[in-house]
Motif scaffolding. Structure first.
Motif, PDB file in Angstrom:
ATOM      1  N   VAL A 174       0.840  -1.204   0.000  1.00 34.66           N
ATOM      2  CA  VAL A 174       0.000   0.000   0.000  1.00 34.66           C
ATOM      3  C   VAL A 174       0.870   1.247   0.000  1.00 34.66           C
ATOM      4  N   GLY A 177       2.040   2.100  -3.522  1.00 34.13           N
ATOM      5  CA  GLY A 177       0.984   2.724  -4.318  1.00 34.13           C
ATOM      6  C   GLY A 177       0.732   4.169  -3.920  1.00 34.13           C
ATOM      7  N   SER A 207      -1.534   5.716 -13.297  1.00 31.37           N
ATOM      8  CA  SER A 207      -2.562   4.676 -13.340  1.00 31.37           C
ATOM      9  C   SER A 207      -1.953   3.308 -13.632  1.00 31.37           C
ATOM     10  N   VAL A 210      -0.544   2.007 -10.441  1.00 25.24           N
ATOM     11  CA  VAL A 210      -1.618   1.608  -9.531  1.00 25.24           C
ATOM     12  C   VAL A 210      -2.260   0.299  -9.983  1.00 25.24           C
ATOM     13  N   TRP A 211      -2.446   0.137 -11.280  1.00 26.59           N
ATOM     14  CA  TRP A 211      -3.054  -1.106 -11.775  1.00 26.59           C
ATOM     15  C   TRP A 211      -2.153  -2.302 -11.507  1.00 26.59           C
ATOM     16  N   GLN A 214      -2.417  -3.081  -7.934  1.00 24.17           N
ATOM     17  CA  GLN A 214      -3.686  -3.744  -7.647  1.00 24.17           C
ATOM     18  C   GLN A 214      -3.622  -5.226  -8.039  1.00 24.17           C
ATOM     19  N   MET A 217      -1.618  -7.037  -5.467  1.00 24.10           N
ATOM     20  CA  MET A 217      -2.370  -7.306  -4.245  1.00 24.10           C
ATOM     21  C   MET A 217      -3.364  -8.452  -4.449  1.00 24.10           C
ATOM     22  N   ILE A 218      -3.933  -8.564  -5.642  1.00 26.82           N
ATOM     23  CA  ILE A 218      -4.811  -9.706  -5.916  1.00 26.82           C
ATOM     24  C   ILE A 218      -4.011 -10.998  -5.904  1.00 26.82           C
ATOM     25  N   ALA A 248      -7.144  -4.020 -17.396  1.00 22.81           N
ATOM     26  CA  ALA A 248      -7.331  -2.800 -16.613  1.00 22.81           C
ATOM     27  C   ALA A 248      -7.624  -1.606 -17.522  1.00 22.81           C
ATOM     28  N   THR A 316     -13.117   2.030   2.599  1.00 23.30           N
ATOM     29  CA  THR A 316     -12.178   2.911   1.892  1.00 23.30           C
ATOM     30  C   THR A 316     -12.399   4.364   2.275  1.00 23.30           C
ATOM     31  N   GLY A 331      -7.007  -1.070   2.681  1.00 25.58           N
ATOM     32  CA  GLY A 331      -6.636  -1.606   1.371  1.00 25.58           C
ATOM     33  C   GLY A 331      -6.404  -3.119   1.398  1.00 25.58           C
ATOM     34  N   ALA A 335      -8.959  -6.014  -0.202  1.00 21.66           N
ATOM     35  CA  ALA A 335      -8.423  -6.853  -1.287  1.00 21.66           C
ATOM     36  C   ALA A 335      -8.581  -8.339  -0.955  1.00 21.66           C
TER      37      ALA A 335
END
Length: 351
Positions: A174, A177, A207, A210-211, A214, A217-218, A248, A316, A331, A335
């Motif tokens: 986190v 990001g 972006s 960040v993608w 993300q 994190m998944i 994304a 959030t 976050g 997730a």
């Protein structure tokens, strides 16, 4: 000297004339003779004794007089009891049960394999493997196990429990990001960017970062549901980064187009595509198939997914109001909770 020579000493003795008259050896029973016992009054006369290489008669060998009536010598053996099924008891299949000869598998079939059906296998069909369930118990073609219902409270609780057991890698993700987004924001505010294309390029780079975070994190949340707490390098264990970025980008473009009409359609598109990256990372689907799978999954479980999206939004917002520091907890928890929902709705592994 003349005379007849004496007979051999071991010849059977008898009334034999010799020179001078008389017997040379008298007859005595015993030494080299088998005396015959005197017959007993009333006893049956003995039959002929079989010779050395002569097989005995029927006595002593199993004889069969009719089906199932085995005899040993002259004493018959009682036949097995007849099988009488009890009322209500399950009946054995044809060809099995007491009094029925054991059915052996055909030649070439391995031991333990299921025997073929009574009518035989159809042309070109293979026999079932050893240990396979019977045909009436085998799953039908096209059968899909029922989906589990999603408990939103259980999903959020699961996310919190897994986070508090392994907080350091999640907080580190986190922070990366947040730092990337702050750097882009400072560059836009501090540097006098005259062209719109430069601003769009900066936000596109932000972006992109960040993608990717993300998706990382998944990937880490999938490790958590597998029962393996990830370390920091494990978050970047996905190998299909190209499909992740394309997916994304498509989702971002759909949300952007929907936001032109109103904010509410953009939210709907975002919820429908909530699990698109999960299908790409977990099942290696292409971007279009992943978006379609996410839409079908959300539509089939609209109420549960909507409640989950509301829970994620509330957490959030609360994390943002706490000077952004609450996102260090909100976050990772959201997730992991979203990935828990994905695995539960698709009958995936959750440990």
């Amino acid at each position: 000297m003349t005379g007849t020579p004496p007979s051999a000493p071991y010849e059977p003795s008898g009334d034999r004339p010799v020179a001078g008259g008389g017997e040379q050896y008298p007859s005595h029973a015993g030494q080299h003779q088998n005396p015959e016992p005197a017959p007993v009054s009333g006893a049956p006369e003995p039959g002929p004794v079989p010779g050395r290489h002569q097989l005995p008669g029927l006595a002593g060998y199993p004889q069969f007089d009719g089906p199932g009536a085995a005899q040993y010598g002259s004493e018959p053996v009682e036949p097995p009891l007849a099988f009488t099924p009890q009322p209500g008891a399950p009946q054995p299949p044809a060809g099995y049960g007491p009094g029925t000869p054991q059915q052996l598998p055909p030649a070439g079939m391995p031991p333990g394999a299921n025997p073929p059906p009574p009518g035989g296998l159809p042309p070109g069909a293979m026999p079932p493997p050893a240990g396979a369930p019977p045909a009436e118990l085998a799953p039908k073609q096209g059968y899909t196990p029922p989906r589990e219902t999603l408990d939103v409270g259980a999903a959020l609780t699961y996310g919190w429990d897994r986070f508090r057991l392994n907080p350091i890698p999640w907080v580190g993700m986190v922070l990366i990001g947040m730092i990337a987004w702050l750097v882009v924001t400072l560059l836009v505010n501090m540097v006098d960017v005259q062209s719109l294309s430069a601003v769009v390029l900066l936000f596109a780079v932000a972006s992109l970062v960040v993608w990717l975070l993300q998706a990382a994190m998944i990937r880490g949340a999938l490790y958590e549901t597998d029962g393996t707490p990830p370390d920091f390098p494990a978050f970047f264990g996905f190998v299909n980064a190209g499909n992740v970025l394309i997916t994304a980008l498509i989702v971002f473009a759909l949300c952007l187009v929907a936001s032109i009409a109103c904010v509410f359609p953009a939210i709907i598109v975002g919820v429908l595509c909530m699990f698109a990256l999960h299908f790409v990372i977990d099942q290696d689907q292409n971007p279009i198939a992943a978006i379609q799978s996410s839409v079908r999954l959300v539509v089939a479980n609209a109420l549960q997914v909507t409640l989950l999206a509301l829970g994620v939004l509330i957490m959030t917002v609360i994390g943002t109001l706490l000077c952004g520091l609450g996102l260090l907890v909100a976050g990772p928890v959201t997730a992991i909770a979203t990935t828990y929902a994905y695995r539960s709705l698709t009958n995936g592994l959750v440990v």
